[in-house]
Design an enzyme around this catalytic site. Structure first.
Site, short mmCIF file in Angstrom:
data_model
loop_
_atom_site.label_atom_id
_atom_site.label_comp_id
_atom_site.label_asym_id
_atom_site.label_seq_id
_atom_site.Cartn_x
_atom_site.Cartn_y
_atom_site.Cartn_z
CB THR A 163 -1.96 -0.25 6.31
OG1 THR A 163 -2.53 -0.91 7.44
CG2 THR A 163 -1.54 1.15 6.71
CE LYS A 189 -4.48 0.98 9.59
NZ LYS A 189 -3.18 0.35 10.06
CB THR A 200 -1.25 -1.20 14.43
OG1 THR A 200 -0.18 -1.85 14.94
CG2 THR A 200 -0.84 -0.24 13.35
CD GLU A 286 -1.20 -7.36 9.04
OE1 GLU A 286 -0.78 -6.33 8.50
OE2 GLU A 286 -0.50 -8.06 9.78
CG ASN A 408 2.32 -9.69 9.14
OD1 ASN A 408 2.49 -8.48 9.08
ND2 ASN A 408 1.18 -10.24 9.53
#
Lengths: 413, 413
Positions: A163, A189, A200, A286, A408
């Site tokens: 993602t 991932k 996640t 991230e 985000n």
């Protein structure tokens, strides 16, 4: 299971992939679930029914694919395939979402002529939107011509599960069991919403070891607790986390049980695969610019050490300081102190790499330039010794950066 | 103590301050502890021995001033003054740090001719560096000429306790007890390392109510649980948190006890003071551009509602979405699901302000433009109704922004 994986018990296979273990093919393509042209649908297929095990998110709102996969694995303990989409998590989508997840499974089973209850499904992406089933079905129809048993095909699968990840995460190790070469591989991932207790995170382990599904599940849980459950990117835990392992048995070893003399090798190999993927997820968190590893020793128990290591690696203040390459050990001791575990206030050592900053809870005058140089690196190790007992743990995370906020603040749009 | 403070039981005093309650003077100055020319030393002094109570950080590594203040309040339950410095937390500074905190207390007592065990001390700032005692002592020597009983003097105190805070936080309310006007006022600093269970937060409450120290402490704890313990900026909990209350008794009401008919008024006023300061801290969190209030109802208990509200308001993903004005309710439900509290997966409502986004766990089609407009505001209210029972709670936090990262990547240097 001690803190150190036995590095001598396995070897990493250069250029190995999830299709290296005998029996597995994989692939991925762009079905149209993502607005961009990036891959968004992939599958791993086993030529025989593989012994299977799963570990799932603890979030109370488990996404529809979690329910379907649990049901599949529970029905016979066997899997022929796992099919995965990115771009849409199929979470909080109610009954329609559940129907869609079942349709995803059943259509795949039809196309590949395998029993539907031997298919696992996984989804990752935005929460609360219905899957575009026409795109998904169309993509599944195309999958058969996109599969292969080489590294390239495995990489297509890895692309399909990303993602906001920047890089693919894949590894393969080899262990010797009953004198035979056995392979254990994995792909994962991660990126955001990553926290202790299954992130996640989607993880897929393939192996050609012969092993019972129940034994595989026990080992998978143990290893997950020391790998995927010891990473955090942002403290959030997703609705979709899933780690699925499939064992083809085609290496033809005598079946692995608790009593098998070579079990330790399999465990060491599996642990290395999971730890490698977990660290890869943390490093690719991230917005991350570096991997932060926290090693705690001298705690009253391994569990206490784990809690402390996770608290440090999850602290926004510590993470920001790592981004700024600031040797701000005060934030580390503040995190230790709020972890809710027994500590002695006057026996704590803290070091950043080889640079001691606190000894017996007293500040050490250290070379700020050397610390800056070290903290500018792409891997930071924070060592904590509580000098109380033998409890030890490692946890992994990343720095907190402008890019985390940027990503985000604008993910859904 | 219900969720709604009784607004009719007290009035806010316009331009009121911590020196409005009878008996209190305050002030602040620059002593040289901060490199800049900003104030870094302040004091609140009571003309009579005040009944006193304190609530402290739960961090295992409590800073030296915490130990000293605890000892002072424990000795007689009375305080004549509290002296506070910013720029250095005097935490993790070992025996020398403790000696310094005692010297800070004792020198202040000498200069102001009050008993040393009736002086509380508080510090905030960098951890792990020794206080520059020459600057501190010099500053204390100058304090007597910097005190006053007006709002300006109170503001000088507020300036002196700030670190990375942008604005002063102060309030005063009036209640009627035994037909007499009683004032309750407070000042606080917060900013970073703010989390449930007392944040890096210093809070000071002054009142001219007549009340026993033990009653005051009980009320202070109850009110703290619903105010300061319901805010989070970044999930970190500091070594120095302290909330100290002093009651001069000069309003000459009959002493407040559990049985006093006007006790509810005092509690409502105290709660408003603490809630106002707590919200001020959240809104002024490091890098924050807005206040985020989470209201949870329908939970199985108030405690469950509190845990869920805190988890939502502390989620980095929710906080980033609020910064980006993105109505990403999927992150809110993911946070609810990982709070570790009982939930029903199909009865959850979520609204952002008046904009319903989830009803009975099903997505509601809402006006994205209106949502964007609402989320661009400086106060966001997230409503969650679990439809299970009557448990309710409010929690406060702020958005996660580039500036949070910037501030904390470069704080120490």
């Amino acid at each position: 299971m001690g803190q150190l994986a036995g590095a001598e018990l396995f070897t990493v296979v250069p250029e190995g992939s999830i299709t290296t273990p005998k029996g597995f093919t994989a692939g991925g393509l762009h079905s149209g679930l993502k607005k961009s042209t990036r891959h968004d649908l992939g599958a791993i297929i086993c030529s025989v029914p593989a012994a299977a095990a799963g570990v799932y998110t603890l979030n109370a709102f488990q996404a529809a694919p979690i329910k379907v996969t649990k049901q599949s694995i529970a029905s016979s303990g066997l899997l022929r395939a796992v099919v995965v989409n990115s771009g849409n998590a199929n979470a909080c989508t109610g009954e329609q979402g559940e129907q869609d997840a079942f349709q995803m499974r059943n259509h795949f089973a039809e196309v590949f002529a395998v029993p539907e209850e031997q298919v696992a499904v996984a989804s990752t992406g935005v929460i609360g939107e219905l899957l575009k089933m026409d795109k998904l079905i169309g993509g599944i129809d195309q999958l058969p011509t996109h599969l292969g048993d080489d590294r390239n095909a495995a990489e297509q699968f890895c692309q399909a599960i990303l993602t906001t990840d920047l890089v693919q995460k894949m590894i393969c190790v080899q262990v010797e069991i009953d004198g035979r070469a056995v392979h254990i591989a994995g792909a994962a991932k991660g990126s955001g919403m990553i926290a202790p207790n299954m992130a996640t995170m989607l993880g897929f382990v393939t192996t050609d070891a012969k092993i019972e599904g129940t034994v595989l599940e026990t080992l998978l849980r143990q290893v997950t607790d020391l790998s995927f459950n010891m990473i955090t990117v942002d403290g959030d835990t997703s609705t979709n986390d899933m780690l699925v392992a499939m064992a083809s048995g085609l290496a033809e070893n005598t079946s692995l049980t608790e009593a098998h003399p070579d079990l330790a090798k399999f465990v060491a190999g599996l642990r290395h695969v999971c730890e490698h993927l977990a660290k890869g997820i943390a490093r690719d968190g991230e917005g991350a610019t570096k991997l932060v590893e926290v090693q705690v020793q001298g705690a009253v128990s391994d569990e206490a050490a784990q809690a402390i290591a996770k608290t440090i690696v999850g602290s926004s203040l510590v993470k920001s300081a790592m981004f700024g390459a600031d040797a701000n050990w005060g934030r580390i001791i503040a995190a230790i102190g709020r972890a809710g575990q027994p500590v002695q206030v006057d026996t704590v050592d803290i070091a950043l790499g080889s640079i001691q900053t606190l000894q017996q809870s007293k500040p050490v005058v250290f070379d700020e330039e050397a610390a800056l140089e070290y903290l500018k690196g792409d891997t930071i190790i924070i060592h904590v010794d509580l000098h109380m007992a033998d409890g030890a743990a490692k946890a992994w995370g990343c720095d907190l950066t402008y890019d985390y906020v940027r990503i985000n603040a604008a993910y859904r749009t």
